[in-house]
Write a protein that holds these residues in place. Structure first.
Motif, PDB file in Angstrom:
ATOM      1  N   THR A  35      13.757 -68.138  -7.322  1.00 45.49           N
ATOM      2  CA  THR A  35      12.880 -69.293  -7.529  1.00 45.49           C
ATOM      3  C   THR A  35      11.517 -68.840  -8.043  1.00 45.49           C
ATOM      4  O   THR A  35      10.965 -69.433  -8.972  1.00 45.49           O
ATOM      5  CB  THR A  35      12.701 -70.042  -6.193  1.00 45.49           C
ATOM      6  N   ILE A  36      11.001 -67.788  -7.439  1.00 47.02           N
ATOM      7  CA  ILE A  36       9.669 -67.305  -7.809  1.00 47.02           C
ATOM      8  C   ILE A  36       9.655 -66.782  -9.243  1.00 47.02           C
ATOM      9  O   ILE A  36       8.774 -67.135 -10.033  1.00 47.02           O
ATOM     10  CB  ILE A  36       9.211 -66.218  -6.808  1.00 47.02           C
ATOM     11  N   VAL A  37      10.667 -65.993  -9.577  1.00 45.05           N
ATOM     12  CA  VAL A  37      10.703 -65.410 -10.924  1.00 45.05           C
ATOM     13  C   VAL A  37      10.906 -66.498 -11.984  1.00 45.05           C
ATOM     14  O   VAL A  37      10.248 -66.485 -13.026  1.00 45.05           O
ATOM     15  CB  VAL A  37      11.787 -64.303 -11.023  1.00 45.05           C
ATOM     16  N   VAL A  38      11.780 -67.462 -11.700  1.00 48.82           N
ATOM     17  CA  VAL A  38      12.007 -68.547 -12.669  1.00 48.82           C
ATOM     18  C   VAL A  38      10.712 -69.341 -12.889  1.00 48.82           C
ATOM     19  O   VAL A  38      10.331 -69.631 -14.022  1.00 48.82           O
ATOM     20  CB  VAL A  38      13.161 -69.473 -12.203  1.00 48.82           C
ATOM     21  N   ASN A  39      10.010 -69.655 -11.807  1.00 48.31           N
ATOM     22  CA  ASN A  39       8.762 -70.412 -11.946  1.00 48.31           C
ATOM     23  C   ASN A  39       7.684 -69.601 -12.650  1.00 48.31           C
ATOM     24  O   ASN A  39       6.931 -70.132 -13.464  1.00 48.31           O
ATOM     25  CB  ASN A  39       8.250 -70.868 -10.578  1.00 48.31           C
ATOM     26  N   MET A  40       7.631 -68.314 -12.336  1.00 48.68           N
ATOM     27  CA  MET A  40       6.602 -67.493 -12.971  1.00 48.68           C
ATOM     28  C   MET A  40       6.921 -67.245 -14.439  1.00 48.68           C
ATOM     29  O   MET A  40       6.024 -67.013 -15.238  1.00 48.68           O
ATOM     30  CB  MET A  40       6.406 -66.185 -12.204  1.00 48.68           C
ATOM     31  N   PHE A  41       8.204 -67.323 -14.772  1.00 54.74           N
ATOM     32  CA  PHE A  41       8.568 -67.187 -16.175  1.00 54.74           C
ATOM     33  C   PHE A  41       7.936 -68.308 -17.009  1.00 54.74           C
ATOM     34  O   PHE A  41       7.476 -68.078 -18.131  1.00 54.74           O
ATOM     35  CB  PHE A  41      10.086 -67.200 -16.353  1.00 54.74           C
ATOM     36  N   ASP A  42       7.907 -69.505 -16.445  1.00 51.52           N
ATOM     37  CA  ASP A  42       7.286 -70.631 -17.159  1.00 51.52           C
ATOM     38  C   ASP A  42       5.811 -70.350 -17.427  1.00 51.52           C
ATOM     39  O   ASP A  42       5.311 -70.592 -18.525  1.00 51.52           O
ATOM     40  CB  ASP A  42       7.433 -71.926 -16.351  1.00 51.52           C
TER      41      ASP A  42
ATOM     42  N   PHE B  35       4.449 -67.385 -17.506  1.00 50.52           N
ATOM     43  CA  PHE B  35       4.423 -66.229 -18.399  1.00 50.52           C
ATOM     44  C   PHE B  35       4.624 -66.656 -19.857  1.00 50.52           C
ATOM     45  O   PHE B  35       3.905 -66.216 -20.751  1.00 50.52           O
ATOM     46  CB  PHE B  35       5.510 -65.241 -17.979  1.00 50.52           C
ATOM     47  N   SER B  36       5.588 -67.559 -20.083  1.00 49.11           N
ATOM     48  CA  SER B  36       5.913 -67.932 -21.461  1.00 49.11           C
ATOM     49  C   SER B  36       4.806 -68.769 -22.104  1.00 49.11           C
ATOM     50  O   SER B  36       4.791 -68.955 -23.318  1.00 49.11           O
ATOM     51  CB  SER B  36       7.257 -68.663 -21.511  1.00 49.11           C
ATOM     52  N   LYS B  37       3.870 -69.279 -21.288  1.00 52.41           N
ATOM     53  CA  LYS B  37       2.730 -69.993 -21.862  1.00 52.41           C
ATOM     54  C   LYS B  37       1.695 -69.025 -22.422  1.00 52.41           C
ATOM     55  O   LYS B  37       1.004 -69.325 -23.389  1.00 52.41           O
ATOM     56  CB  LYS B  37       2.040 -70.859 -20.793  1.00 52.41           C
ATOM     57  N   SER B  38       1.578 -67.865 -21.793  1.00 51.12           N
ATOM     58  CA  SER B  38       0.543 -66.922 -22.207  1.00 51.12           C
ATOM     59  C   SER B  38       1.086 -65.820 -23.122  1.00 51.12           C
ATOM     60  O   SER B  38       0.321 -65.132 -23.775  1.00 51.12           O
ATOM     61  CB  SER B  38      -0.126 -66.294 -20.980  1.00 51.12           C
ATOM     62  N   TYR B  39       2.398 -65.675 -23.159  1.00 52.17           N
ATOM     63  CA  TYR B  39       2.998 -64.616 -23.971  1.00 52.17           C
ATOM     64  C   TYR B  39       3.884 -65.254 -25.027  1.00 52.17           C
ATOM     65  O   TYR B  39       4.753 -66.058 -24.704  1.00 52.17           O
ATOM     66  CB  TYR B  39       3.830 -63.689 -23.084  1.00 52.17           C
ATOM     67  N   GLU B  40       3.663 -64.890 -26.267  1.00 52.94           N
ATOM     68  CA  GLU B  40       4.467 -65.491 -27.329  1.00 52.94           C
ATOM     69  C   GLU B  40       5.802 -64.759 -27.445  1.00 52.94           C
ATOM     70  O   GLU B  40       5.874 -63.647 -27.972  1.00 52.94           O
ATOM     71  CB  GLU B  40       3.709 -65.440 -28.654  1.00 52.94           C
TER      72      GLU B  40
ATOM     73  N   MET C 299       4.673 -60.434 -12.889  1.00 53.36           N
ATOM     74  CA  MET C 299       4.155 -60.570 -14.246  1.00 53.36           C
ATOM     75  C   MET C 299       4.370 -59.298 -15.059  1.00 53.36           C
ATOM     76  O   MET C 299       4.737 -59.348 -16.228  1.00 53.36           O
ATOM     77  CB  MET C 299       2.654 -60.925 -14.226  1.00 53.36           C
ATOM     78  N   ARG C 300       4.153 -58.158 -14.406  1.00 53.03           N
ATOM     79  CA  ARG C 300       4.334 -56.884 -15.099  1.00 53.03           C
ATOM     80  C   ARG C 300       5.804 -56.698 -15.493  1.00 53.03           C
ATOM     81  O   ARG C 300       6.127 -56.279 -16.598  1.00 53.03           O
ATOM     82  CB  ARG C 300       3.867 -55.728 -14.215  1.00 53.03           C
ATOM     83  N   GLU C 301       6.707 -57.038 -14.561  1.00 51.26           N
ATOM     84  CA  GLU C 301       8.141 -56.907 -14.851  1.00 51.26           C
ATOM     85  C   GLU C 301       8.567 -57.876 -15.953  1.00 51.26           C
ATOM     86  O   GLU C 301       9.395 -57.535 -16.793  1.00 51.26           O
ATOM     87  CB  GLU C 301       8.983 -57.157 -13.587  1.00 51.26           C
ATOM     88  N   LEU C 302       7.992 -59.073 -15.957  1.00 51.23           N
ATOM     89  CA  LEU C 302       8.311 -60.049 -17.007  1.00 51.23           C
ATOM     90  C   LEU C 302       7.879 -59.518 -18.366  1.00 51.23           C
ATOM     91  O   LEU C 302       8.596 -59.646 -19.353  1.00 51.23           O
ATOM     92  CB  LEU C 302       7.620 -61.382 -16.717  1.00 51.23           C
ATOM     93  N   MET C 303       6.711 -58.923 -18.398  1.00 51.05           N
ATOM     94  CA  MET C 303       6.192 -58.362 -19.646  1.00 51.05           C
ATOM     95  C   MET C 303       7.126 -57.265 -20.160  1.00 51.05           C
ATOM     96  O   MET C 303       7.498 -57.242 -21.333  1.00 51.05           O
ATOM     97  CB  MET C 303       4.785 -57.798 -19.382  1.00 51.05           C
ATOM     98  N   GLU C 304       7.552 -56.368 -19.257  1.00 51.94           N
ATOM     99  CA  GLU C 304       8.460 -55.290 -19.663  1.00 51.94           C
ATOM    100  C   GLU C 304       9.796 -55.846 -20.138  1.00 51.94           C
ATOM    101  O   GLU C 304      10.351 -55.409 -21.139  1.00 51.94           O
ATOM    102  CB  GLU C 304       8.691 -54.322 -18.490  1.00 51.94           C
TER     103      GLU C 304
END
Ligand SMILES: [Zn+2]
Length: 91
Positions: free
Chosen positions: A9-16, A18-23, A71-76
């Motif tokens: 749940t946390i990762v899915v929500n943080m992905f949203d 993340f995708s706003k700030s990262y193209e 956030m760091r893992e999402l970026m990687e």
């Protein structure tokens, strides 16, 4: 038994977020799922019962260390998926 991985749940929500700030190079569902899978495989799961889950998730959100880890893992993961897309370029 109602156990689930609260990190999902946390990762899915943080992905949203993340995708706003990262193209993202590709924002299709396949790439999104690849990214989520990469992150969830790297971050230890936090299994919890559904009753305790909501409370637990709230607590995790206000933990700045956890947020920056995710956030760091999402970026990687985004960088990995960009370079290893599993599908042909879509127009
Ligand atoms: Zn894609």
């Amino acid at each position: 038994m109602a156990l689930f991985n609260a990190m999902e749940t946390i990762v899915v929500n943080m992905f949203d977020e993340f995708s706003k700030s990262y193209e993202l190079k590709c924002d299709c569902n396949k790439c999104k799922e690849d990214m989520l899978a990469l992150v969830l495989n790297k971050i230890p799961p936090r299994y919890t019962s559904s009753e305790k889950g909501q409370l637990f998730i709230k607590g995790m959100y206000i933990n700045p260390q956890l947020q920056s880890d995710v956030m760091r893992e999402l970026m990687e993961a985004a960088i990995i998926v960009e370079h290893h897309q599993h599908h042909p370029e879509e127009v």
